[in-house]
Motif scaffolding. Structure first.
Motif, PDB file in Angstrom:
ATOM      1  N   ASP A   1       0.858  -1.181   0.000  1.00 27.98           N
ATOM      2  CA  ASP A   1       0.000   0.000   0.000  1.00 27.98           C
ATOM      3  C   ASP A   1       0.891   1.226   0.000  1.00 27.98           C
ATOM      4  O   ASP A   1       1.853   1.297   0.768  1.00 27.98           O
ATOM      5  CB  ASP A   1      -0.909   0.012   1.238  1.00 27.98           C
TER       6      ASP A   1
ATOM      7  N   ASP B   1      -4.293   8.535   2.423  1.00 20.68           N
ATOM      8  CA  ASP B   1      -5.333   7.529   2.630  1.00 20.68           C
ATOM      9  C   ASP B   1      -5.413   7.246   4.128  1.00 20.68           C
ATOM     10  O   ASP B   1      -4.635   6.456   4.673  1.00 20.68           O
ATOM     11  CB  ASP B   1      -4.993   6.259   1.852  1.00 20.68           C
TER      12      ASP B   1
ATOM     13  N   ASP C   1      -7.589   5.662   5.930  1.00 18.03           N
ATOM     14  CA  ASP C   1      -7.908   4.276   6.299  1.00 18.03           C
ATOM     15  C   ASP C   1      -6.655   3.403   6.256  1.00 18.03           C
ATOM     16  O   ASP C   1      -6.441   2.562   7.136  1.00 18.03           O
ATOM     17  CB  ASP C   1      -8.961   3.712   5.347  1.00 18.03           C
ATOM     18  N   ALA C   2      -5.822   3.613   5.226  1.00 17.99           N
ATOM     19  CA  ALA C   2      -4.590   2.825   5.124  1.00 17.99           C
ATOM     20  C   ALA C   2      -3.633   3.157   6.265  1.00 17.99           C
ATOM     21  O   ALA C   2      -2.992   2.269   6.827  1.00 17.99           O
ATOM     22  CB  ALA C   2      -3.911   3.081   3.782  1.00 17.99           C
TER      23      ALA C   2
ATOM     24  N   ARG D   1      -4.416   4.114   9.276  1.00 19.11           N
ATOM     25  CA  ARG D   1      -4.898   3.424  10.485  1.00 19.11           C
ATOM     26  C   ARG D   1      -4.618   1.937  10.409  1.00 19.11           C
ATOM     27  O   ARG D   1      -4.256   1.306  11.414  1.00 19.11           O
ATOM     28  CB  ARG D   1      -6.408   3.684  10.643  1.00 19.11           C
ATOM     29  N   ARG D   2      -4.757   1.360   9.213  1.00 21.21           N
ATOM     30  CA  ARG D   2      -4.580  -0.086   9.070  1.00 21.21           C
ATOM     31  C   ARG D   2      -3.135  -0.505   9.316  1.00 21.21           C
ATOM     32  O   ARG D   2      -2.861  -1.554   9.904  1.00 21.21           O
ATOM     33  CB  ARG D   2      -5.025  -0.518   7.664  1.00 21.21           C
ATOM     34  N   TYR D   3      -2.196   0.329   8.891  1.00 20.22           N
ATOM     35  CA  TYR D   3      -0.778  -0.029   8.982  1.00 20.22           C
ATOM     36  C   TYR D   3      -0.053   0.660  10.138  1.00 20.22           C
ATOM     37  O   TYR D   3       1.161   0.508  10.267  1.00 20.22           O
ATOM     38  CB  TYR D   3      -0.072   0.287   7.658  1.00 20.22           C
ATOM     39  N   GLN D   4      -0.773   1.405  10.941  1.00 12.66           N
ATOM     40  CA  GLN D   4      -0.104   2.152  12.020  1.00 12.66           C
ATOM     41  C   GLN D   4       0.609   1.221  12.996  1.00 12.66           C
ATOM     42  O   GLN D   4       0.061   0.207  13.415  1.00 12.66           O
ATOM     43  CB  GLN D   4      -1.139   2.988  12.785  1.00 12.66           C
TER      44      GLN D   4
ATOM     45  N   LYS E   1       1.860   0.253  16.488  1.00 10.89           N
ATOM     46  CA  LYS E   1       1.410   0.515  17.866  1.00 10.89           C
ATOM     47  C   LYS E   1       2.622   0.462  18.795  1.00 10.89           C
ATOM     48  O   LYS E   1       3.343  -0.529  18.824  1.00 10.89           O
ATOM     49  CB  LYS E   1       0.385  -0.514  18.295  1.00 10.89           C
TER      50      LYS E   1
END
Length: 316
Positions: free
Chosen positions: A278, A305, A307-308, A310-313, A315
């Motif tokens: 991505d 993006d 959403d992307a 957040r998806r790949y963040q 932690k």
């Protein structure tokens, strides 16, 4: 690290750091920027407390100014020199059989060149021969990242590669400070010899020493610095390309605007976010027949993006 810079005019600029950036230093620069007027900065040379994330902050501020005045960033960098930028396919070290698959993907994507990594002892000659068998018109950039010990170690390999007939560039095969070695390599091969340099003083030395015929002057010197380096190389009659750290879409957009503003950036640049799972931008950079098309939208011309992200963040 993805940066977002908000202004009281409602304009948001975005930037992206390279890998392994100093997070505390990036936060320090963020605190320094709070409350300041973007239009007060000299974008060619940002005066930040620390270097951390410099190029990402540069991207974000150029993005804001471009959006504020309705200009794509390439206009802020001096104007459009080329509406599309030649790019190449890319791979790391590969066996000959692995290189066959890479070459087939490059041909399917209508790329005209491949840049490949290698080190001393790799079957690089056989790998390049495989590329020629897949498509004889597919040009090759071989980049050992100075992993050969000396000219004497690389020269037999370089001559063998040179004889295959599809080579475009040898980049940094051995120690960059061995100017005599690079002059001798240039004398003995037909293939372009490149040094990967971002410091203009080192470029001037390379030019004086006649150590290379082309430059890779990318890899995060920053947008303004890249264009300045291109002017320097152009004055010496030397073409260039923009290297990369295999980045995501925001950084690639900054590379694309930089290349678009440099008329001697004519070798295939490393704009490689298309290889990512991505690229973190809504609409990917369009690559058509081995050329990346330059956006004429204000600022960097790309949208994060969310959403992307957040998806790949990560932690922590």
């Amino acid at each position: 690290i993805i940066l977002k810079v908000y202004t009281d005019a409602g304009i948001v600029g975005i930037g992206e750091t390279g890998r392994g950036e100093d997070y505390a230093g990036v936060r320090r620069n963020a605190e320094f920027l709070k409350g300041r007027n973007v239009l007060d900065f000299n974008l060619n040379r940002l005066e930040l407390p620390v270097r951390a994330g410099y190029t990402a902050w540069e991207m974000a501020l150029y993005d804001i100014v471009g959006k504020a005045v309705g200009w794509p960033v390439y206009k802020l960098l001096g104007g459009l020199a080329q509406p599309k930028v030649l790019v190449g396919y890319w791979c790391g070290r590969r066996t000959p059989e692995g290189m066959r698959r890479v070459a087939e993907r490059a041909v399917a994507g209508k790329f005209t060149s491949i840049k490949m990594k290698c080190k001393q002892g790799d079957p690089v000659v056989q790998a390049v021969e495989v590329i020629r068998k897949v498509d004889a018109s597919l040009k090759v950039v071989v980049d050992p990242n100075t992993r050969y010990k000396s000219l004497q170690d690389f020269l037999p390999v370089g001559k063998a590669l040179d004889a295959i007939g599809n080579m475009l560039v040898f980049e940094d095969p051995f120690d960059k400070n061995d100017y005599a070695g690079y002059r001798e390599l240039r004398r003995q091969v037909k293939t372009h010899v490149a040094l990967h340099l971002g410091d203009p003083r080192a470029m001037i030395r390379g030019i004086r020493e006649q150590a290379c015929s082309v430059f890779n002057t990318g890899g995060n010197p920053g947008m303004a610095s890249f264009v300045a380096n291109c002017y320097l190389a152009e004055a010496a009659g030397i073409p260039v390309w923009h290297g990369s750290g295999n980045d995501c879409g925001i950084v690639d957009a900054s590379y694309l605007h930089s290349c678009a503003a440099a008329r001697n950036c004519t070798l295939p640049s490393d704009i490689l976010s298309f290889l990512r799972e991505d690229d973190l931008i809504v609409n990917p950079i369009e690559i058509r027949d081995s050329y990346a098309l330059v956006s004429d939208r204000p600022g960097l011309g790309v949208e994060l993006d969310e959403d992307a992200v957040r998806r790949y963040q990560a932690k922590g």
